[in-house]
Design a protein around this motif. Structure first.
Motif, PDB file in Angstrom:
ATOM      1  N   MET A  34       0.831  -1.211   0.000  1.00  0.00           N
ATOM      2  CA  MET A  34       0.000   0.000   0.000  1.00  0.00           C
ATOM      3  C   MET A  34       0.868   1.265   0.000  1.00  0.00           C
ATOM      4  O   MET A  34       0.569   2.229  -0.680  1.00  0.00           O
ATOM      5  N   ARG A  35       1.954   1.224   0.796  1.00  0.00           N
ATOM      6  CA  ARG A  35       2.868   2.369   0.836  1.00  0.00           C
ATOM      7  C   ARG A  35       3.505   2.602  -0.539  1.00  0.00           C
ATOM      8  O   ARG A  35       3.627   3.726  -1.000  1.00  0.00           O
ATOM      9  N   GLN A  36       3.890   1.534  -1.180  1.00  0.00           N
ATOM     10  CA  GLN A  36       4.506   1.647  -2.507  1.00  0.00           C
ATOM     11  C   GLN A  36       3.489   2.184  -3.516  1.00  0.00           C
ATOM     12  O   GLN A  36       3.816   3.005  -4.364  1.00  0.00           O
ATOM     13  N   LEU A  37       2.245   1.744  -3.435  1.00  0.00           N
ATOM     14  CA  LEU A  37       1.206   2.250  -4.330  1.00  0.00           C
ATOM     15  C   LEU A  37       0.958   3.741  -4.107  1.00  0.00           C
ATOM     16  O   LEU A  37       0.768   4.506  -5.057  1.00  0.00           O
ATOM     17  N   ARG A  38       0.963   4.183  -2.844  1.00  0.00           N
ATOM     18  CA  ARG A  38       0.798   5.613  -2.541  1.00  0.00           C
ATOM     19  C   ARG A  38       1.950   6.422  -3.132  1.00  0.00           C
ATOM     20  O   ARG A  38       1.757   7.498  -3.685  1.00  0.00           O
ATOM     21  N   ARG A  39       3.182   5.885  -2.993  1.00  0.00           N
ATOM     22  CA  ARG A  39       4.343   6.578  -3.574  1.00  0.00           C
ATOM     23  C   ARG A  39       4.232   6.650  -5.092  1.00  0.00           C
ATOM     24  O   ARG A  39       4.551   7.670  -5.694  1.00  0.00           O
TER      25      ARG A  39
ATOM     26  N   ASP B 152       1.422   6.631  -6.819  1.00  0.00           N
ATOM     27  CA  ASP B 152       0.356   7.604  -7.099  1.00  0.00           C
ATOM     28  C   ASP B 152       0.883   9.031  -6.964  1.00  0.00           C
ATOM     29  O   ASP B 152       0.603   9.892  -7.796  1.00  0.00           O
ATOM     30  N   THR B 153       1.647   9.290  -5.930  1.00  0.00           N
ATOM     31  CA  THR B 153       2.227  10.619  -5.715  1.00  0.00           C
ATOM     32  C   THR B 153       3.168  10.974  -6.857  1.00  0.00           C
ATOM     33  O   THR B 153       3.138  12.092  -7.378  1.00  0.00           O
TER      34      THR B 153
ATOM     35  N   HIS C 138       3.098   9.770  -9.884  1.00  0.00           N
ATOM     36  CA  HIS C 138       2.277   9.949 -11.088  1.00  0.00           C
ATOM     37  C   HIS C 138       1.618  11.341 -11.095  1.00  0.00           C
ATOM     38  O   HIS C 138       1.612  12.028 -12.119  1.00  0.00           O
ATOM     39  N   GLU C 139       1.076  11.754  -9.956  1.00  0.00           N
ATOM     40  CA  GLU C 139       0.458  13.080  -9.854  1.00  0.00           C
ATOM     41  C   GLU C 139       1.482  14.185 -10.088  1.00  0.00           C
ATOM     42  O   GLU C 139       1.203  15.175 -10.771  1.00  0.00           O
TER      43      GLU C 139
END
Length: 177
Positions: free
Chosen positions: A2-7, A9-10, A12-13
């Motif tokens: 989940m932490r890796q997915l948030r990173r 996403d960040t 990508h944004e």
């Protein structure tokens, strides 16, 4: 995970915001951009770059040989323009910058200024070159008109038997022929 997915996403944004910022800056600059990648030998040219080079709308990416075959550089500018590109590619100049004329569909030549910089590998070999193209036609035509006016003035003054002077009262500057 989940932490890796948030990173991701960040990241990508952030990348999306950077792309939008770049696109907006390019659009607001009134310049065109170009990018040549040596490995693929393809040239990317923005719609504005195509317009400034006198080309109709077309694909953003074109093989380099085809790209240069489309651009109609004034015959007097072909050799010095090529020399400026080669000097930069050889590392003799810190950047490529050259003003030259390109022919448009109406048959008229218009002045542009191209600027670019080469990206090199660790051995100094050129990998890529990217830059911008600007419309400088009005400035170059005004400079030419000014030069011709100065020549006419000098010719007229050479026929005068006396001299002349001009005094700028505001600055107290005096010009005497």
């Amino acid at each position: 995970v989940m932490r890796q997915l948030r990173r991701l996403d960040t990241a990508h944004e952030s990348l999306q915001a950077s792309r939008e910022r770049f696109a907006l800056a390019v659009e607001g600059s009134d310049d065109g951009i170009w990018d040549w990648t040596r490995a693929t030998d393809m040239v990317f040219a923005s719609a504005r770059a195509r317009e400034l080079y006198g080309l109709p709308p077309g694909p953003e990416k074109t093989p380099r040989a085809e790209w240069f075959a489309q651009i109609q550089v004034h015959p007097e500018d072909v050799a010095p323009r090529l020399a400026a590109v080669e000097a930069h590619m050889a590392g003799k100049t810190p950047l490529y910058e050259f003003e030259y004329r390109v022919r448009h569909s109406d048959g008229r030549y218009r002045w542009v200024r191209a600027r670019g910089v080469c990206v090199r590998n660790a051995k100094g070999q050129a990998l890529r070159m990217a830059g911008s193209v600007s419309d400088i036609d009005a400035r170059r035509r005004a400079e030419e008109e000014h030069r011709q006016s100065e020549e006419r003035y000098a010719l007229a003054m050479s026929g005068v038997r006396g001299g002349h002077w001009v005094w700028d009262v505001a600055t107290d500057a005096l010009f005497v022929s």
